[in-house]
Design a protein around this motif. Structure first.
Motif, PDB file in Angstrom:
ATOM      1  N   SER A 259      26.513 -19.712  12.001  1.00  0.00           N
ATOM      2  CA  SER A 259      27.890 -20.127  12.253  1.00  0.00           C
ATOM      3  C   SER A 259      28.569 -20.672  11.007  1.00  0.00           C
ATOM      4  CB  SER A 259      27.924 -21.193  13.365  1.00  0.00           C
ATOM      5  OG  SER A 259      27.347 -20.700  14.559  1.00  0.00           O
ATOM      6  N   PHE A 260      27.777 -21.080  10.022  1.00  0.00           N
ATOM      7  CA  PHE A 260      28.346 -21.621   8.790  1.00  0.00           C
ATOM      8  C   PHE A 260      28.519 -20.556   7.701  1.00  0.00           C
ATOM      9  CE2 PHE A 260      26.882 -25.664  10.623  1.00  0.00           C
ATOM     10  CZ  PHE A 260      28.027 -26.431  10.428  1.00  0.00           C
ATOM     11  N   LEU A 261      28.378 -19.286   8.047  1.00  0.00           N
ATOM     12  CA  LEU A 261      28.600 -18.224   7.062  1.00  0.00           C
ATOM     13  C   LEU A 261      29.992 -18.291   6.441  1.00  0.00           C
ATOM     14  CD1 LEU A 261      26.897 -15.002   8.518  1.00  0.00           C
ATOM     15  CD2 LEU A 261      26.201 -16.373   6.557  1.00  0.00           C
ATOM     16  N   PRO A 262      31.057 -18.571   7.220  1.00  0.00           N
ATOM     17  CA  PRO A 262      32.379 -18.689   6.577  1.00  0.00           C
ATOM     18  C   PRO A 262      32.419 -19.762   5.490  1.00  0.00           C
ATOM     19  CG  PRO A 262      32.624 -18.510   8.963  1.00  0.00           C
ATOM     20  CD  PRO A 262      31.165 -18.681   8.688  1.00  0.00           C
ATOM     21  N   LEU A 263      31.678 -20.868   5.693  1.00  0.00           N
ATOM     22  CA  LEU A 263      31.640 -21.917   4.682  1.00  0.00           C
ATOM     23  C   LEU A 263      30.992 -21.410   3.398  1.00  0.00           C
ATOM     24  CD1 LEU A 263      32.188 -24.884   3.992  1.00  0.00           C
ATOM     25  CD2 LEU A 263      29.935 -25.443   4.925  1.00  0.00           C
ATOM     26  N   PHE A 264      29.905 -20.626   3.536  1.00  0.00           N
ATOM     27  CA  PHE A 264      29.263 -20.044   2.359  1.00  0.00           C
ATOM     28  C   PHE A 264      30.222 -19.098   1.635  1.00  0.00           C
ATOM     29  CE2 PHE A 264      25.073 -20.421   4.899  1.00  0.00           C
ATOM     30  CZ  PHE A 264      25.032 -21.778   4.636  1.00  0.00           C
ATOM     31  N   MET A 265      30.975 -18.303   2.399  1.00  0.00           N
ATOM     32  CA  MET A 265      31.924 -17.373   1.784  1.00  0.00           C
ATOM     33  C   MET A 265      33.067 -18.113   1.097  1.00  0.00           C
ATOM     34  SD  MET A 265      32.169 -14.471   4.764  1.00  0.00           S
ATOM     35  CE  MET A 265      30.675 -13.908   5.588  1.00  0.00           C
ATOM     36  N   TRP A 266      33.454 -19.244   1.629  1.00  0.00           N
ATOM     37  CA  TRP A 266      34.499 -20.049   1.017  1.00  0.00           C
ATOM     38  C   TRP A 266      34.016 -20.665  -0.301  1.00  0.00           C
ATOM     39  CZ3 TRP A 266      35.086 -25.706   1.101  1.00  0.00           C
ATOM     40  CH2 TRP A 266      36.328 -26.138   0.629  1.00  0.00           C
ATOM     41  N   LEU A 267      32.742 -21.080  -0.323  1.00  0.00           N
ATOM     42  CA  LEU A 267      32.191 -21.713  -1.519  1.00  0.00           C
ATOM     43  C   LEU A 267      31.813 -20.697  -2.584  1.00  0.00           C
ATOM     44  CD1 LEU A 267      29.886 -24.407   0.150  1.00  0.00           C
ATOM     45  CD2 LEU A 267      31.986 -24.847  -1.125  1.00  0.00           C
ATOM     46  N   TRP A 268      31.134 -19.608  -2.192  1.00  0.00           N
ATOM     47  CA  TRP A 268      30.523 -18.709  -3.171  1.00  0.00           C
ATOM     48  C   TRP A 268      30.959 -17.253  -3.053  1.00  0.00           C
ATOM     49  CZ3 TRP A 268      26.205 -21.548  -0.503  1.00  0.00           C
ATOM     50  CH2 TRP A 268      26.020 -22.811  -1.072  1.00  0.00           C
ATOM     51  N   GLY A 269      31.720 -16.920  -2.039  1.00  0.00           N
ATOM     52  CA  GLY A 269      32.185 -15.548  -1.902  1.00  0.00           C
ATOM     53  C   GLY A 269      31.286 -14.717  -1.009  1.00  0.00           C
ATOM     54  N   ARG A 270      31.861 -13.629  -0.521  1.00  0.00           N
ATOM     55  CA  ARG A 270      31.115 -12.820   0.448  1.00  0.00           C
ATOM     56  C   ARG A 270      30.007 -12.001  -0.200  1.00  0.00           C
ATOM     57  NH1 ARG A 270      36.128  -9.960   0.074  1.00  0.00           N
ATOM     58  NH2 ARG A 270      35.905  -7.736  -0.391  1.00  0.00           N
ATOM     59  N   TYR A 271      30.134 -11.678  -1.494  1.00  0.00           N
ATOM     60  CA  TYR A 271      29.081 -10.899  -2.140  1.00  0.00           C
ATOM     61  C   TYR A 271      27.810 -11.722  -2.314  1.00  0.00           C
ATOM     62  CZ  TYR A 271      33.179  -8.068  -3.133  1.00  0.00           C
ATOM     63  OH  TYR A 271      34.321  -7.323  -3.013  1.00  0.00           O
ATOM     64  N   PHE A 272      27.970 -12.961  -2.772  1.00  0.00           N
ATOM     65  CA  PHE A 272      26.792 -13.817  -2.918  1.00  0.00           C
ATOM     66  C   PHE A 272      26.211 -14.174  -1.555  1.00  0.00           C
ATOM     67  CE2 PHE A 272      24.803 -18.007  -3.096  1.00  0.00           C
ATOM     68  CZ  PHE A 272      23.839 -17.798  -4.074  1.00  0.00           C
ATOM     69  N   THR A 273      27.072 -14.400  -0.554  1.00  0.00           N
ATOM     70  CA  THR A 273      26.590 -14.715   0.794  1.00  0.00           C
ATOM     71  C   THR A 273      25.774 -13.557   1.358  1.00  0.00           C
ATOM     72  OG1 THR A 273      28.512 -16.137   1.199  1.00  0.00           O
ATOM     73  CG2 THR A 273      27.296 -15.368   3.128  1.00  0.00           C
ATOM     74  N   ALA A 274      26.212 -12.331   1.125  1.00  0.00           N
ATOM     75  CA  ALA A 274      25.447 -11.167   1.588  1.00  0.00           C
ATOM     76  C   ALA A 274      24.092 -11.096   0.889  1.00  0.00           C
ATOM     77  CB  ALA A 274      26.246  -9.891   1.331  1.00  0.00           C
ATOM     78  N   GLN A 275      24.062 -11.434  -0.408  1.00  0.00           N
ATOM     79  CA  GLN A 275      22.790 -11.468  -1.134  1.00  0.00           C
ATOM     80  C   GLN A 275      21.864 -12.512  -0.529  1.00  0.00           C
ATOM     81  OE1 GLN A 275      23.155 -12.245  -5.319  1.00  0.00           O
ATOM     82  NE2 GLN A 275      21.001 -12.761  -5.566  1.00  0.00           N
ATOM     83  N   LEU A 276      22.414 -13.673  -0.207  1.00  0.00           N
ATOM     84  CA  LEU A 276      21.620 -14.746   0.397  1.00  0.00           C
ATOM     85  C   LEU A 276      21.054 -14.306   1.745  1.00  0.00           C
ATOM     86  CD1 LEU A 276      20.960 -17.684  -0.499  1.00  0.00           C
ATOM     87  CD2 LEU A 276      22.839 -18.429   0.974  1.00  0.00           C
ATOM     88  N   MET A 277      21.879 -13.654   2.550  1.00  0.00           N
ATOM     89  CA  MET A 277      21.434 -13.188   3.862  1.00  0.00           C
ATOM     90  C   MET A 277      20.347 -12.120   3.729  1.00  0.00           C
ATOM     91  SD  MET A 277      22.951 -14.958   6.143  1.00  0.00           S
ATOM     92  CE  MET A 277      22.642 -13.982   7.603  1.00  0.00           C
ATOM     93  N   PHE A 278      20.465 -11.244   2.725  1.00  0.00           N
ATOM     94  CA  PHE A 278      19.441 -10.226   2.514  1.00  0.00           C
ATOM     95  C   PHE A 278      18.104 -10.879   2.170  1.00  0.00           C
ATOM     96  CE2 PHE A 278      16.941  -7.184   0.166  1.00  0.00           C
ATOM     97  CZ  PHE A 278      17.181  -5.978   0.816  1.00  0.00           C
ATOM     98  N   ALA A 279      18.140 -11.860   1.281  1.00  0.00           N
ATOM     99  CA  ALA A 279      16.903 -12.539   0.873  1.00  0.00           C
ATOM    100  C   ALA A 279      16.248 -13.244   2.058  1.00  0.00           C
ATOM    101  CB  ALA A 279      17.209 -13.549  -0.234  1.00  0.00           C
ATOM    102  N   VAL A 280      17.046 -13.951   2.861  1.00  0.00           N
ATOM    103  CA  VAL A 280      16.507 -14.679   4.014  1.00  0.00           C
ATOM    104  C   VAL A 280      15.946 -13.706   5.044  1.00  0.00           C
ATOM    105  CG1 VAL A 280      17.153 -16.118   5.983  1.00  0.00           C
ATOM    106  CG2 VAL A 280      17.945 -16.718   3.696  1.00  0.00           C
ATOM    107  N   THR A 281      16.642 -12.603   5.278  1.00  0.00           N
ATOM    108  CA  THR A 281      16.187 -11.631   6.276  1.00  0.00           C
ATOM    109  C   THR A 281      14.878 -10.976   5.857  1.00  0.00           C
ATOM    110  OG1 THR A 281      18.500 -11.196   6.879  1.00  0.00           O
ATOM    111  CG2 THR A 281      16.855  -9.612   7.613  1.00  0.00           C
ATOM    112  N   ALA A 282      14.795 -10.551   4.592  1.00  0.00           N
ATOM    113  CA  ALA A 282      13.566  -9.923   4.099  1.00  0.00           C
ATOM    114  C   ALA A 282      12.397 -10.902   4.169  1.00  0.00           C
ATOM    115  CB  ALA A 282      13.765  -9.427   2.669  1.00  0.00           C
TER     116      ALA A 282
END
Length: 510
Positions: A259-282
Motif C-alpha cells: 500500500s505504500f508503493l505510491p510513497l516509494f514512487m514519490w520519493l524515488w520514482g517508479r523506475y527505482f520502485t520497480a527495481q526494488l519490487m523485482f529484487a524483493v519478489t525474486a
C-alpha cells in the motif's frame, strides 16, 4: 538487454541453488523427525485402508464436506485456519466420491496430525456431515501456551501445517465465541454434539526441544531461558514487549507494505520502485522454495509459550529478515551521502528490533535470520552493483513488460508445483507488476510522483483496503472466497498508482 539477461540469469541461479539445497536437506530432514510420524496417511494405520461399514443415510448432493469432532480433557479440537483466520473443526471437502468418513480421517491427519477412528454420525447440515472421532494413539499437548483458555498440540509434522492451518488447539467450547468459528450459526449445534461424545485423556509435555534438529536445540534452550526471564519481568515490561510485537506484526504485513508503493514512487520514482519490487519478489520466491526443501519448523512449533506474530510453517531461511536487508541495502543507493551514517544507524536498529521480536516470539531462529540476511545482502549487492553501472537508457529495465513476464512465469511454475497460498500471493504480485509495466508504457516519462498524485493514490488505496476488510468478514466462511479476495486485492493495489499517474499526466498534457 545485457542487464536484463544478467538479472534473469541471477534469478535462475537462485532457483538452481534452491533445488540443490532441497535435495541436500532431504537427508537431514529424515534424521531429525524420530519422534513424529514420517509416513504417508495410508501408512499410518491399517484400519484406514479397510472399507467402512455403516448404516448412515445417503448424503444429499449439496453435502461436500466431512468434519471430525474430537473431545479430550473436556475440550474440543479446533484448528486455526490461515486463509480465513477463523477456527474450524478438522475436516474438508469430499473428493472424487470418496467415503466421507475417509475424508474426515484424512483431513484430521493433514490438519491436526492425529490418526482417528471415525465413529457414529453426529449430525449434518445442508453442506457438511459431522462424525464422532476417537484418536488411535495418545493425544499429546503442550502444558503451557499463550492462549490461556486452552492448550496447543504439536502438529509441525502435519502435511498442512503452515499451509492451511496455523495451529491445532484444544479449547473449552464455552470460551469460544460463535464469531470466532468459521460458521457462526453452526456453533450451537457443534456444542450440543460435543456434549454427546465420550471424553479422551491427554498427555501433557512442556516442550519438544529434543525433537528439533541439533542445530536448533541450542537456540531453543536460549529461547526458553529468554522467555522465562520475560515472564519473571515486571508486568509493564511484559506489556511493552507484547505491544511492540503486535505493532511489528502489523507493520510487516505484506499488504500494508504494498500500500505504500505510491510513497516509494514519490520519493524515488517508479523506475527505482520497480527495481526494488523485482529484487524483493525474486528473493521471496527463492526463499519460499528453499523453505519447502529444508522443512525446518518455526521455533514456536517446539516451544509454544509465546507467539506474538502468529508465524507458522517453516522458517529457514527467514523471509522477513531477507527482504528487510535486501530493501535497506538497495535503498542505500538513493540516500544522499550526508545522510548515509544516519540511515545506517537507523537500519541497524531496525534489524536488531526485528531479530529480537522474531526470536522472542518463536517466529524464527537466529540461524534462520542470519541465513535470510546473507541472502538479502547478496541480492541487494547484486542490484546495487548494476544500479551504479547502468547507462541512462537502461534505467527503464524493471518497468519493461518482458522482465515481469519472465518473473511471472517463474512464479506461476512455483505456484503450480507448490499449491500454497504464499506462492499464489507472490504470483498475484508479479501479475500486478506486469500490469504496472504495461500501464507504464502509456504514462509520460516523468518518473517521480507529484504530491497531488501521491495523495490521490493513498486515498484510493485506503478506500480499497476499507472495502477489502469489509468483504473479508463477509467471505470468512468460504476458504476459496477468502483466498480469491486476498489474491485479487494485491494486483488491484499495485495498479492504483499507475492509473492515477496516467490520468493526471494525460490531463496535464491536454
Amino acid at each position: 538487454m545485457t542487464q536484463l539477461l544478467s538479472h534473469i540469469a541471477f534469478t535462475l541461479l537462485l532457483a538452481l541453488l534452491t533445488i540443490h539445497q532441497s535435495f541436500a536437506a532431504s537427508d537431514v530432514s529424515s534424521n531429525v523427525t524420530s519422534k513424529v510420524p514420517n509416513t504417508s496417511f495410508n501408512e499410518l494405520s491399517d484400519s484406514l485402508r479397510q472399507p467402512f461399514v455403516h448404516n448412515d443415510p445417503p448424503l444429499a448432493p449439496t453435502i461436500r464436506g466431512a468434519l471430525c469432532l474430537v473431545r479430550a480433557d473436556d475440550r474440543i479440537l479446533l484448528v486455526d485456519e490461515i486463509v480465513t483466520g477463523k477456527l474450524s473443526l478438522p475436516g474438508g471437502t469430499i473428493d472424487n466420491n470418496e467415503d466421507p468418513r475417509l475424508t474426515a480421517q484424512r483431513e484430521t491427519w493433514e490438519e491436526a496430525g492425529l490418526v482417528v477412528v471415525v465413529g457414529q454420525e453426529l449430525g449434518r447440515t445442508n453442506r457438511a456431515v459431522f462424525y464422532e472421532c476417537q484418536v488411535e494413539s495418545d493425544i499429546i499437548a503442550y502444558s503451557e501456551t499463550n492462549y490461556g483458555r486452552g492448550v496447543e498440540l504439536p502438529i509441525y509434522f502435519a502435511p498442512h501445517f503452515g499451509v492451511e492451518v496455523r495451529s491445532a488447539n484444544l479449547l473449552s467450547p464455552k470460551s469460544v465465541s460463535p464469531t470466532e468459528y468459521r460458521y457462526p450459526s453452526q456453533w450451537p449445534m457443534v456444542e450440543s454434539m460435543f456434549a454427546a461424545i465420550p471424553n479422551q485423556p491427554i498427555s501433557y509435555i512442556d516442550n519438544l526441544i529434543s525433537s528439533a534438529p541439533k542445530v536448533h536445540q541450542l537456540e531453543l534452550s536460549w529461547l526458553s531461558s529468554t522467555q522465562e526471564a520475560l515472564v519473571a519481568a515486571p508486568k509493564q515490561l511484559q506489556e511493552l514487549v507484547v505491544l511492540g510485537g503486535n505493532v511489528l506484526y502489523i507493520v510487516l504485513q505484506p499488504l500494508l507494505l504494498i500500500s505504500f508503493l505510491p510513497l516509494f514512487m514519490w520519493l524515488w520514482g517508479r523506475y527505482f520502485t520497480a527495481q526494488l519490487m523485482f529484487a524483493v519478489t525474486a528473493t521471496s520466491l527463492f526463499i519460499l522454495v528453499a523453505k519447502q526443501g529444508f522443512s525446518f519448523p518455526v521455533p514456536h512449533a517446539y516451544l509454544p509459550t509465546l507467539n506474538y506474530n502468529e508465524r507458522s510453517g517453516f522458517s529457514f531461511p527467514d523471509l522477513i529478515m531477507a527482504n528487510w536487508i535486501c530493501i535497506s541495502s538497495i535503498v542505500v543507493s538513493q540516500i544522499q551521502p550526508r545522510h548515509l551514517s544516519k540511515f545506517a544507524i537507523a537500519a541497524f536498529l531496525v534489524t536488531i528490533i526485528i531479530a529480537f521480536y522474531q526470536f522472542i516470539s518463536g517466529g524464527a531462529f537466529l540461524s534462520d535470520m542470519f541465513a535470510g540476511a546473507i541472502i538479502g545482502a547478496l541480492v541487494g549487492w547484486h542490484f546495487i552493483r548494476h544500479h551504479f553501472s547502468l547507462a541512462v537508457s537502461e534505467d527503464y529495465t524493471f518497468t519493461r513488460v518482458r522482465v515481469w513476464l519472465v518473473l511471472t512465469m517463474i512464479a506461476a511454475i512455483c505456484a503450480y508445483i507448490w499449491q500454497y497460498p504464499s506462492f499464489l500471493s507472490w504470483l498475484a504480485l508479479c501479475i500486478g507488476m506486469l500490469l504496472f509495466a504495461v500501464a507504464n508504457g502509456y504514462c509520460p516519462p516523468r518518473s517521480k510522483m507529484c504530491l497531488k498524485e501521491l495523495l490521490c493514490s493513498l486515498i484510493l488505496i485506503l478506500l480499497l483496503l476499507v472495502g477489502y476488510f469489509h468483504l473479508e468478514t463477509m467471505f470468512a466462511h468460504s476458504g476459496i472466497g477468502s483466498l480469491l479476495l486476498q489474491t485479487l486485492v494485491i494486483p488491484v493495489t499495485i495498479m492504483i498508482p499507475a492509473i492515477v499517474m496516467i490520468v493526471f499526466r494525460k490531463r496535464d498534457c491536454h
